[in-house]
Motif scaffolding. Structure first.
Motif, PDB file in Angstrom:
ATOM      1  N   VAL A 168      15.907-121.440  42.361  1.00 48.13           N
ATOM      2  CA  VAL A 168      17.059-122.309  42.578  1.00 48.13           C
ATOM      3  C   VAL A 168      17.236-122.499  44.080  1.00 48.13           C
ATOM      4  N   ILE A 169      17.428-123.751  44.506  1.00 44.54           N
ATOM      5  CA  ILE A 169      17.599-124.052  45.921  1.00 44.54           C
ATOM      6  C   ILE A 169      18.800-124.974  46.094  1.00 44.54           C
ATOM      7  N   TYR A 217      21.034-131.447  40.330  1.00 38.92           N
ATOM      8  CA  TYR A 217      22.312-132.160  40.416  1.00 38.92           C
ATOM      9  C   TYR A 217      22.627-132.339  41.894  1.00 38.92           C
ATOM     10  N   ALA A 218      22.947-133.583  42.274  1.00 38.25           N
ATOM     11  CA  ALA A 218      23.330-133.871  43.650  1.00 38.25           C
ATOM     12  C   ALA A 218      24.796-134.286  43.669  1.00 38.25           C
ATOM     13  N   PHE A 219      25.596-133.589  44.446  1.00 31.75           N
ATOM     14  CA  PHE A 219      27.026-133.869  44.523  1.00 31.75           C
ATOM     15  C   PHE A 219      27.266-135.231  45.170  1.00 31.75           C
ATOM     16  N   GLY A 220      28.138-136.016  44.550  1.00 32.59           N
ATOM     17  CA  GLY A 220      28.495-137.309  45.120  1.00 32.59           C
ATOM     18  C   GLY A 220      29.426-137.197  46.299  1.00 32.59           C
ATOM     19  N   GLU A 221      30.219-136.145  46.329  1.00 31.43           N
ATOM     20  CA  GLU A 221      31.134-135.838  47.422  1.00 31.43           C
ATOM     21  C   GLU A 221      32.116-136.979  47.704  1.00 31.43           C
ATOM     22  N   GLN A 222      32.583-137.620  46.632  1.00 32.40           N
ATOM     23  CA  GLN A 222      33.595-138.667  46.742  1.00 32.40           C
ATOM     24  C   GLN A 222      34.940-138.099  46.301  1.00 32.40           C
ATOM     25  N   GLN A 279      12.836-132.359  53.722  1.00 32.04           N
ATOM     26  CA  GLN A 279      13.370-131.185  53.032  1.00 32.04           C
ATOM     27  C   GLN A 279      14.113-130.301  54.030  1.00 32.04           C
ATOM     28  N   SER A 280      15.216-129.734  53.565  1.00 30.88           N
ATOM     29  CA  SER A 280      15.957-128.739  54.351  1.00 30.88           C
ATOM     30  C   SER A 280      16.805-127.935  53.374  1.00 30.88           C
ATOM     31  N   TYR A 281      16.290-126.793  52.944  1.00 33.67           N
ATOM     32  CA  TYR A 281      16.993-126.026  51.911  1.00 33.67           C
ATOM     33  C   TYR A 281      16.741-124.527  52.056  1.00 33.67           C
ATOM     34  N   VAL A 282      17.587-123.745  51.402  1.00 36.58           N
ATOM     35  CA  VAL A 282      17.369-122.316  51.187  1.00 36.58           C
ATOM     36  C   VAL A 282      17.611-122.040  49.715  1.00 36.58           C
ATOM     37  N   GLY A 283      17.077-120.917  49.226  1.00 39.65           N
ATOM     38  CA  GLY A 283      17.265-120.617  47.817  1.00 39.65           C
ATOM     39  C   GLY A 283      16.747-119.245  47.447  1.00 39.65           C
ATOM     40  N   LEU A 284      16.705-118.998  46.143  1.00 42.94           N
ATOM     41  CA  LEU A 284      16.234-117.731  45.595  1.00 42.94           C
ATOM     42  C   LEU A 284      15.146-117.996  44.563  1.00 42.94           C
ATOM     43  N   ASP A 285      14.146-117.076  44.532  1.00 37.86           N
ATOM     44  CA  ASP A 285      13.025-117.201  43.606  1.00 37.86           C
ATOM     45  C   ASP A 285      12.814-115.843  42.939  1.00 37.86           C
ATOM     46  N   PHE A 324      12.136-144.834  41.220  1.00 39.23           N
ATOM     47  CA  PHE A 324      13.059-143.712  41.087  1.00 39.23           C
ATOM     48  C   PHE A 324      13.262-143.073  42.452  1.00 39.23           C
ATOM     49  N   THR A 325      14.282-142.234  42.549  1.00 38.51           N
ATOM     50  CA  THR A 325      14.635-141.601  43.823  1.00 38.51           C
ATOM     51  C   THR A 325      13.732-140.400  44.073  1.00 38.51           C
ATOM     52  N   THR A 326      13.134-140.327  45.262  1.00 40.27           N
ATOM     53  CA  THR A 326      12.227-139.222  45.555  1.00 40.27           C
ATOM     54  C   THR A 326      12.945-137.985  46.086  1.00 40.27           C
ATOM     55  N   GLY A 327      14.115-138.151  46.720  1.00 45.13           N
ATOM     56  CA  GLY A 327      14.822-136.997  47.268  1.00 45.13           C
ATOM     57  C   GLY A 327      16.315-137.217  47.272  1.00 45.13           C
ATOM     58  N   TYR A 328      17.082-136.130  47.204  1.00 51.33           N
ATOM     59  CA  TYR A 328      18.547-136.179  47.200  1.00 51.33           C
ATOM     60  C   TYR A 328      19.116-135.317  48.314  1.00 51.33           C
ATOM     61  N   ASP A 329      20.221-135.784  48.906  1.00 46.91           N
ATOM     62  CA  ASP A 329      21.064-134.932  49.723  1.00 46.91           C
ATOM     63  C   ASP A 329      21.971-134.117  48.796  1.00 46.91           C
ATOM     64  N   ASN A 330      22.599-133.064  49.348  1.00 44.85           N
ATOM     65  CA  ASN A 330      23.643-132.306  48.633  1.00 44.85           C
ATOM     66  C   ASN A 330      23.136-131.813  47.279  1.00 44.85           C
ATOM     67  N   LEU A 331      21.896-131.325  47.253  1.00 41.45           N
ATOM     68  CA  LEU A 331      21.185-131.045  46.008  1.00 41.45           C
ATOM     69  C   LEU A 331      21.214-129.576  45.615  1.00 41.45           C
ATOM     70  N   VAL A 332      21.391-129.337  44.315  1.00 45.12           N
ATOM     71  CA  VAL A 332      21.103-128.039  43.705  1.00 45.12           C
ATOM     72  C   VAL A 332      19.978-128.276  42.700  1.00 45.12           C
ATOM     73  N   LYS A 333      18.859-127.564  42.869  1.00 53.22           N
ATOM     74  CA  LYS A 333      17.682-127.803  42.019  1.00 53.22           C
ATOM     75  C   LYS A 333      17.185-126.493  41.434  1.00 53.22           C
ATOM     76  N   TYR A 334      16.785-126.561  40.153  1.00 52.13           N
ATOM     77  CA  TYR A 334      16.303-125.372  39.436  1.00 52.13           C
ATOM     78  C   TYR A 334      14.977-125.681  38.767  1.00 52.13           C
ATOM     79  N   ALA A 335      14.037-124.736  38.811  1.00 52.25           N
ATOM     80  CA  ALA A 335      12.754-124.891  38.137  1.00 52.25           C
ATOM     81  C   ALA A 335      12.323-123.541  37.585  1.00 52.25           C
ATOM     82  N   VAL A 336      11.697-123.556  36.392  1.00 55.54           N
ATOM     83  CA  VAL A 336      11.226-122.313  35.780  1.00 55.54           C
ATOM     84  C   VAL A 336      10.006-122.626  34.925  1.00 55.54           C
ATOM     85  N   THR A 337       9.070-121.684  34.884  1.00 55.53           N
ATOM     86  CA  THR A 337       7.895-121.782  34.029  1.00 55.53           C
ATOM     87  C   THR A 337       7.996-120.744  32.925  1.00 55.53           C
ATOM     88  N   VAL A 338       7.840-121.204  31.676  1.00 54.21           N
ATOM     89  CA  VAL A 338       7.893-120.326  30.498  1.00 54.21           C
ATOM     90  C   VAL A 338       6.633-120.586  29.683  1.00 54.21           C
TER      91      VAL A 338
END
Length: 363
Positions: free
Chosen positions: A116-117, A180-185, A104-110, A157-171
């Motif tokens: 979102v990271i 979503y992980a950018f393909g960067e192609q 893991q190597s990310y920054v984000g807001l909670d 299944f894939t356990t981790g992605y590069d170039n990732l934007v991830k969102y989680a919420v509890t309701v």
């Protein structure tokens, strides 16, 4: 001027991070240096041609060994900045398990909106499904992330992605996730792009708690010039667990499909099911049993391995941070096909059995 070696650069980077962590701690920051160390010994049959057996030191019996830094900064009004740097450790050799912070190597807001990271992290599917594996995605032994290494596909299944934007919420009792992980192609934004969505629901039933989940993910390859198509790997899960008193039960189904982008190439299909039970008779003892089965599809008649693995584990807590564990497993395939216990090491027969003894410490 001489060049600095990569090993020296890594040491300097680690020293800088530790220094920064110490300085932040003095400033009442929430920074945390943490790790998990799991090492043991495995005895394994059919580990080589002609029924050869082996006994070896292993890194990661119940969990993959890792270390890292994580923390947050209060920005006010319920909003926090968050970050995580985490790398894997090979305990049997002392080496890095992949790149320095490959896990893991990310920054984000909670905040009230959720979290979102952006960066490198585990997928939303991984974050959800890990709670529905009786063995907890143990390197020794679980097929929940993949399956045996032997054969044309691990059906996982894939356990981790590069170039990732991830969102989680509890309701309420629901938890939703998406990534979503950018393909960067340059030629297509869809090439190499990866998408996942998840939903989980918690429901009190009787004297216990039930959890239900459903996930979906799509991993794209790159467009094949000759056909104009690309590989598309689609995986979905449905599952449940239920905990009451000293008992916990699990049941999960996964469907895996790899649609080939190349001409005259067969699709790869399989359905994996698993279930298990854990019994905790006292605060320091946990006994777990699990069964994993892969229904291999879209192969020639008589060529489907359809392997099944049976696992049992005994875990004893010496303290809140230190555990001893013993695991035993047996895998068997049909039609004389090869199979093995490990998702990383090939087997050399249509069956394999193994036993691990290890110790885990968390800090």
């Amino acid at each position: 001027m001489h060049q600095v070696s990569s090993r020296t650069a890594i040491r300097l980077a680690i020293f800088a991070l530790v220094s920064a962590a110490a300085a932040s701690a003095q400033a009442q920051s929430s920074v945390q240096f943490y790790g998990l160390l799991d090492v043991g010994v495995e005895s394994l049959n059919n580990a080589g041609p002609n029924g050869a057996s082996t006994v070896k030191a292993i890194s990661g019996g119940m969990n993959t060994s890792r270390w890292g830094f994580r923390g947050s900064e209060d920005l006010g009004n319920g909003l926090k900045a968050v970050y995580n740097l985490e790398g894997g450790i090979l305990m049997d050799s002392g080496g890095q398990d992949g790149a320095l912070f490959r896990r893991q190597s990310y920054v984000g807001l909670d905040g009230a909106f959720g979290r979102v990271i952006i960066g490198r992290s585990f997928t939303s599917v991984y974050d959800t499904v890990i709670a529905y594996d009786p063995m907890g995605f143990a390197p020794y032994y679980s097929w929940a992330t993949s399956g045996p290494a032997t054969g044309p596909s691990k059906y996982g299944f894939t356990t981790g992605y590069d170039n990732l934007v991830k969102y989680a919420v509890t309701v309420g009792n629901f938890r939703f996730g998406a990534n979503y992980a950018f393909g960067e192609q340059a030629n297509s934004t869809a090439d190499s792009a990866k998408t996942g969505i998840t939903c989980a629901y918690k429901l009190p039933i009787g004297g216990g708690t039930a959890n239900f989940m459903a996930t979906w993910e799509r991993n794209n390859g790159n467009t094949v010039a000759a056909t104009g198509n690309r590989d598309e790997n689609t995986v979905w899960h449905v599952g449940a667990n239920y905990e009451t008193g000293p008992l916990k039960f699990w049941a999960v189904r996964r469907d895996y499909n790899l649609t080939a982008g190349r001409a005259l190439t067969a699709d790869v299909e399989a359905t994996t099911t698993w279930g298990g039970v854990a019994y905790k008779p006292n605060p320091v003892t946990t006994i777990t049993g699990a069964v994993y089965h892969i229904d291999v599809k879209n192969v020639a008649a008589g060529r489907d391995a359809d392997p099944t693995m049976y696992v049992a584990r005994y875990r004893y807590a010496l303290s809140k941070r230190t555990d001893l564990h013993v695991s035993a497993a047996y895998a068997k395939a049909k039609n004389g096909q090869l199979t093995g216990l490990s998702r990383d090491d090939a087997g050399f027969a249509n069956s394999q059995r193994g036993v691990t003894v290890g110790m885990q410490h968390r800090f």
